[in-house]
Design a protein around this motif. Structure first.
Motif, PDB file in Angstrom:
ATOM      1  N   SER A   3      54.937  32.044  45.593  1.00 18.73           N
ATOM      2  CA  SER A   3      55.434  33.521  45.001  1.00 18.73           C
ATOM      3  C   SER A   3      56.263  34.217  45.797  1.00 18.73           C
ATOM      4  O   SER A   3      56.636  33.898  46.934  1.00 18.73           O
ATOM      5  N   GLU A  47      45.267  33.667  45.936  1.00 19.20           N
ATOM      6  CA  GLU A  47      45.771  33.842  44.490  1.00 19.20           C
ATOM      7  C   GLU A  47      45.190  35.539  44.316  1.00 19.20           C
ATOM      8  O   GLU A  47      46.069  36.195  43.919  1.00 19.20           O
ATOM      9  N   PRO A  95      50.550  36.371  41.827  1.00 17.56           N
ATOM     10  CA  PRO A  95      49.555  35.622  42.017  1.00 17.56           C
ATOM     11  C   PRO A  95      49.370  35.192  43.617  1.00 17.56           C
ATOM     12  O   PRO A  95      49.309  34.300  44.115  1.00 17.56           O
ATOM     13  N   HIS A  96      49.198  36.525  44.283  1.00 16.78           N
ATOM     14  CA  HIS A  96      49.027  36.352  45.662  1.00 16.78           C
ATOM     15  C   HIS A  96      48.147  37.960  45.870  1.00 16.78           C
ATOM     16  O   HIS A  96      48.942  38.905  45.748  1.00 16.78           O
TER      17      HIS A  96
END
Length: 112
Positions: A3, A47, A95-96
């Motif tokens: 990411s 995530e 998505p972190h």
């Protein structure tokens, strides 16, 4: 593919970093929604909130403590908001796992 936040941690992408320790990193959002808008992220790739394990509790606790520490350093003594978006419908774009620190003006409610 990592990411954008992992790439910031790895210094592959520049960021205006305001705090870093072994567990988390805090940097200014490039599209701020308030005069102060800082993202606090764990260095471990997680995530979202839905992906936390019991072993991640200390990491999340540290990130929340860093939110308060950075808020104090930014002079947000009149108040601030911490936001965590989870999933697409919750507004999560990266998505972190990350914590938004927003302040520097009166914040409206409800936010969405």
């Amino acid at each position: 593919m990592p990411s954008i936040f992992t790439r910031i941690i790895d210094r592959e992408v520049p960021a205006d970093i305001v705090f870093e320790d072994d567990t988390c990193l805090a940097f200014r959002d490039i599209a701020p929604k308030a005069p102060t808008h800082i993202l606090i992220i764990p260095k471990k790739e997680i995530e979202s909130l839905d992906d936390l394990s019991e072993e991640d509790e200390d990491i999340v606790g540290r990130c929340v403590a860093v939110v308060a520490k950075v808020a104090a350093a930014e002079g947000l003594s009149n108040g601030y908001r911490m936001v965590v978006n989870c999933g697409e419908e919750g507004g999560q774009e990266v998505p972190h796992l990350h914590f938004h620190l927003l302040g520097g003006r009166k914040l409206d409610w409800p936010p969405g």
